[in-house]
Motif scaffolding. Structure first.
Motif, PDB file in Angstrom:
ATOM      1  N   ILE A   1       0.790  -0.987   0.196  1.00  9.63           N
ATOM      2  CA  ILE A   1      -0.058   0.090  -0.139  1.00  9.63           C
ATOM      3  C   ILE A   1       0.878   1.134   0.004  1.00  9.63           C
ATOM      4  CG2 ILE A   1      -1.667   1.387   1.184  1.00  9.63           C
ATOM      5  CD1 ILE A   1      -2.655  -1.345   2.343  1.00  9.63           C
ATOM      6  N   VAL A   2       0.702   2.107  -0.942  1.00 11.80           N
ATOM      7  CA  VAL A   2       1.616   3.567  -1.093  1.00 11.80           C
ATOM      8  C   VAL A   2       0.613   4.593  -1.033  1.00 11.80           C
ATOM      9  CG1 VAL A   2       1.390   3.232  -3.663  1.00 11.80           C
ATOM     10  CG2 VAL A   2       3.255   4.650  -2.469  1.00 11.80           C
ATOM     11  N   SER A   3       1.074   5.500  -0.295  1.00 16.73           N
ATOM     12  CA  SER A   3       0.255   6.798   0.077  1.00 16.73           C
ATOM     13  C   SER A   3       0.861   7.981  -0.438  1.00 16.73           C
ATOM     14  CB  SER A   3      -0.196   6.898   1.694  1.00 16.73           C
ATOM     15  OG  SER A   3      -0.916   7.917   1.787  1.00 16.73           O
ATOM     16  N   ASP A   4      -0.054   8.776  -1.145  1.00 11.95           N
ATOM     17  CA  ASP A   4       0.377  10.183  -1.548  1.00 11.95           C
ATOM     18  C   ASP A   4       1.110  10.354  -2.822  1.00 11.95           C
ATOM     19  OD1 ASP A   4       0.234  12.942  -1.330  1.00 11.95           O
ATOM     20  OD2 ASP A   4       0.582  13.119   0.619  1.00 11.95           O
ATOM     21  N   ASP A   5       1.227  11.217  -3.290  1.00 11.28           N
ATOM     22  CA  ASP A   5       1.945  11.547  -4.402  1.00 11.28           C
ATOM     23  C   ASP A   5       3.473  11.444  -4.462  1.00 11.28           C
ATOM     24  OD1 ASP A   5       0.127  13.134  -6.794  1.00 11.28           O
ATOM     25  OD2 ASP A   5      -0.669  13.225  -4.999  1.00 11.28           O
TER      26      ASP A   5
ATOM     27  N   VAL B   1      -1.397  -1.213  -4.105  1.00 10.50           N
ATOM     28  CA  VAL B   1      -2.610  -0.119  -4.104  1.00 10.50           C
ATOM     29  C   VAL B   1      -2.224   1.183  -3.444  1.00 10.50           C
ATOM     30  CG1 VAL B   1      -4.809  -0.121  -2.629  1.00 10.50           C
ATOM     31  CG2 VAL B   1      -4.048  -2.378  -3.302  1.00 10.50           C
ATOM     32  N   PHE B   2      -2.760   2.284  -4.372  1.00  7.43           N
ATOM     33  CA  PHE B   2      -2.309   3.320  -3.820  1.00  7.43           C
ATOM     34  C   PHE B   2      -3.703   4.139  -3.173  1.00  7.43           C
ATOM     35  CE2 PHE B   2      -3.776   4.276  -8.050  1.00  7.43           C
ATOM     36  CZ  PHE B   2      -4.812   5.276  -7.865  1.00  7.43           C
ATOM     37  N   CYS B   3      -3.278   5.183  -2.348  1.00  6.86           N
ATOM     38  CA  CYS B   3      -4.153   5.911  -1.742  1.00  6.86           C
ATOM     39  C   CYS B   3      -3.842   7.514  -1.624  1.00  6.86           C
ATOM     40  CB  CYS B   3      -4.886   5.558  -0.391  1.00  6.86           C
ATOM     41  SG  CYS B   3      -3.744   5.395   1.044  1.00  6.86           S
ATOM     42  N   GLY B   4      -4.542   8.515  -1.362  1.00  9.06           N
ATOM     43  CA  GLY B   4      -4.096   9.885  -1.236  1.00  9.06           C
ATOM     44  C   GLY B   4      -3.298  10.477  -2.363  1.00  9.06           C
ATOM     45  N   VAL B   5      -3.522   9.716  -3.520  1.00  7.07           N
ATOM     46  CA  VAL B   5      -3.059  10.264  -4.774  1.00  7.07           C
ATOM     47  C   VAL B   5      -3.946  11.422  -5.263  1.00  7.07           C
ATOM     48  CG1 VAL B   5      -2.232   9.853  -7.163  1.00  7.07           C
ATOM     49  CG2 VAL B   5      -1.478   8.410  -5.358  1.00  7.07           C
ATOM     50  N   ASN B   6      -3.347  12.673  -5.577  1.00  6.67           N
ATOM     51  CA  ASN B   6      -4.329  13.709  -5.857  1.00  6.67           C
ATOM     52  C   ASN B   6      -4.618  13.956  -7.324  1.00  6.67           C
ATOM     53  OD1 ASN B   6      -2.324  14.593  -3.526  1.00  6.67           O
ATOM     54  ND2 ASN B   6      -4.450  15.540  -3.135  1.00  6.67           N
ATOM     55  N   TRP B   7      -5.930  13.657  -7.370  1.00  5.11           N
ATOM     56  CA  TRP B   7      -6.697  14.098  -8.663  1.00  5.11           C
ATOM     57  C   TRP B   7      -6.519  13.213  -9.953  1.00  5.11           C
ATOM     58  CZ3 TRP B   7     -10.535  17.570  -8.081  1.00  5.11           C
ATOM     59  CH2 TRP B   7     -10.272  18.579  -7.199  1.00  5.11           C
ATOM     60  N   ASP B   8      -5.437  12.619 -10.186  1.00  2.79           N
ATOM     61  CA  ASP B   8      -5.151  11.769 -11.204  1.00  2.79           C
ATOM     62  C   ASP B   8      -3.870  10.912 -11.079  1.00  2.79           C
ATOM     63  OD1 ASP B   8      -4.904  10.677 -13.946  1.00  2.79           O
ATOM     64  OD2 ASP B   8      -4.072  12.532 -14.699  1.00  2.79           O
ATOM     65  N   ALA B   9      -3.733   9.713 -11.303  1.00  2.00           N
ATOM     66  CA  ALA B   9      -2.758   8.941 -11.291  1.00  2.00           C
ATOM     67  C   ALA B   9      -2.070   8.368 -12.384  1.00  2.00           C
ATOM     68  CB  ALA B   9      -3.208   7.516 -10.464  1.00  2.00           C
ATOM     69  N   THR B  10      -2.866   8.814 -13.685  1.00  2.00           N
ATOM     70  CA  THR B  10      -2.249   8.384 -14.903  1.00  2.00           C
ATOM     71  C   THR B  10      -0.743   8.854 -14.976  1.00  2.00           C
ATOM     72  OG1 THR B  10      -3.069  10.297 -16.081  1.00  2.00           O
ATOM     73  CG2 THR B  10      -4.542   8.189 -15.815  1.00  2.00           C
ATOM     74  N   THR B  11      -0.532   9.940 -14.325  1.00  2.00           N
ATOM     75  CA  THR B  11       1.014  10.191 -14.796  1.00  2.00           C
ATOM     76  C   THR B  11       2.147   9.339 -14.134  1.00  2.00           C
ATOM     77  OG1 THR B  11       0.858  11.664 -12.684  1.00  2.00           O
ATOM     78  CG2 THR B  11       0.370  12.905 -14.996  1.00  2.00           C
ATOM     79  N   TYR B  12       1.380   8.584 -13.216  1.00  2.00           N
ATOM     80  CA  TYR B  12       2.514   7.648 -12.325  1.00  2.00           C
ATOM     81  C   TYR B  12       2.141   6.126 -13.015  1.00  2.00           C
ATOM     82  CZ  TYR B  12       2.210  11.436  -9.277  1.00  2.00           C
ATOM     83  OH  TYR B  12       2.318  12.502  -8.595  1.00  2.00           O
ATOM     84  N   GLY B  13       1.375   6.035 -14.256  1.00  2.00           N
ATOM     85  CA  GLY B  13       1.040   4.933 -14.890  1.00  2.00           C
ATOM     86  C   GLY B  13       0.166   3.873 -14.087  1.00  2.00           C
ATOM     87  N   ALA B  14      -0.767   4.721 -13.515  1.00  2.00           N
ATOM     88  CA  ALA B  14      -1.977   3.815 -12.906  1.00  2.00           C
ATOM     89  C   ALA B  14      -3.129   4.353 -13.345  1.00  2.00           C
ATOM     90  CB  ALA B  14      -1.730   4.018 -11.229  1.00  2.00           C
TER      91      ALA B  14
END
Length: 246
Positions: free
Chosen positions: A30-34, A54-67
């Motif tokens: 589990i990974v939290s935040d940008d 599993v991510f949480c706390g990623v702000n608005w859009d995770a596509t820039t991180y390949g998710a």
């Protein structure tokens, strides 16, 4: 990332996280935040099959991180800006909107997305220290009708007791926030729930441990909110208003 901002410090922290994951060999991470996504998932695990994330706390859009992808899903963190402004507007309406926060990645993403959602230009101050934050707070009082307080994380000389006293003495307009740790500084808060993010991530991780592929779990966004009114700030503001009228 909020307190250790040098490239060297960030590289060391990223490497330490990677080394821990490689040593423990977990069944799910589990990974939290940008900053954690940018510093750990992207350089070391993006495009790989294992371990699942599993991510949480990623702000608005995770596509820039390949998710999302085959090995990662999660819950995005979005700001309830329309809900907050609706509550602030019950106290006083206004068209000019301001934003004050520390000078860091997350609040800049928040500001950019809120401006897009609302279709307006927002007067902004990104403070590098507590002195700049207080000056920005005072300056924005005369420039905007409604002021949103973003995160204060990263202000190394932050003094919570002084900040509470300062806003009680200097709040002239309606201020608002969506962070529960700023309840003492904003007149109106419509708080996001950190627990909602953690609970969702934990449930998703359990699903993965039971055999579900991350790609079968749709990415979600936070839905819960808590309304809080700061009675101390309201009382001091009313006392100043009555005093001027008298």
């Amino acid at each position: 990332n909020y307190r250790q901002k040098s490239e060297e410090d960030l590289a060391k922290a990223s490497a330490a996280c990677r080394d821990t994951i490689e040593q423990w060999r977990p069944d799910v991470v589990i990974v939290s935040d940008d900053p954690a996504m940018k510093g750990v998932f992207v350089p070391f695990y993006q495009g790989k099959q294992a371990p699942p994330f599993v991510f949480c706390g990623v702000n608005w859009d995770a596509t820039t991180y390949g998710a999302p992808a085959k090995n990662i899903t999660g819950m995005l963190e979005v700001c309830p800006v329309k809900d907050l402004l609706a509550e602030m507007g019950k106290l006083k309406s206004g068209q000019r909107l301001g934003y004050l926060s520390s000078d860091s990645l997350t609040p800049k993403k928040d500001l950019e997305n809120c401006a897009k959602i609302l279709g307006v230009t927002i007067e902004k101050v990104f403070a590098k220290d507590f002195k700049e934050w207080k000056q920005g707070f005072q300056d924005l009082q005369s420039k905007v009708d409604l002021l949103i307080l973003g995160v204060n994380l990263g202000l190394a000389d932050w003094d919570e007791a002084e900040a509470r006293k300062f806003v009680e003495q200097n709040t002239k307009i309606v201020t608002g926030s969506w962070h529960d740790y700023l309840n003492a500084l904003a007149l109106v808060s419509y708080n996001k729930s950190a627990a909602e993010q953690g609970e969702w991530a934990a449930r998703a991780a359990l699903q993965i441990l039971k055999g579900a592929a991350p790609s079968t779990i749709p990415v979600a966004t936070n839905q819960k909110g808590e309304l809080v009114i700061n009675a101390r700030i309201a009382k001091r503001s009313e006392e100043r208003r009555v005093g001027k009228e008298c």
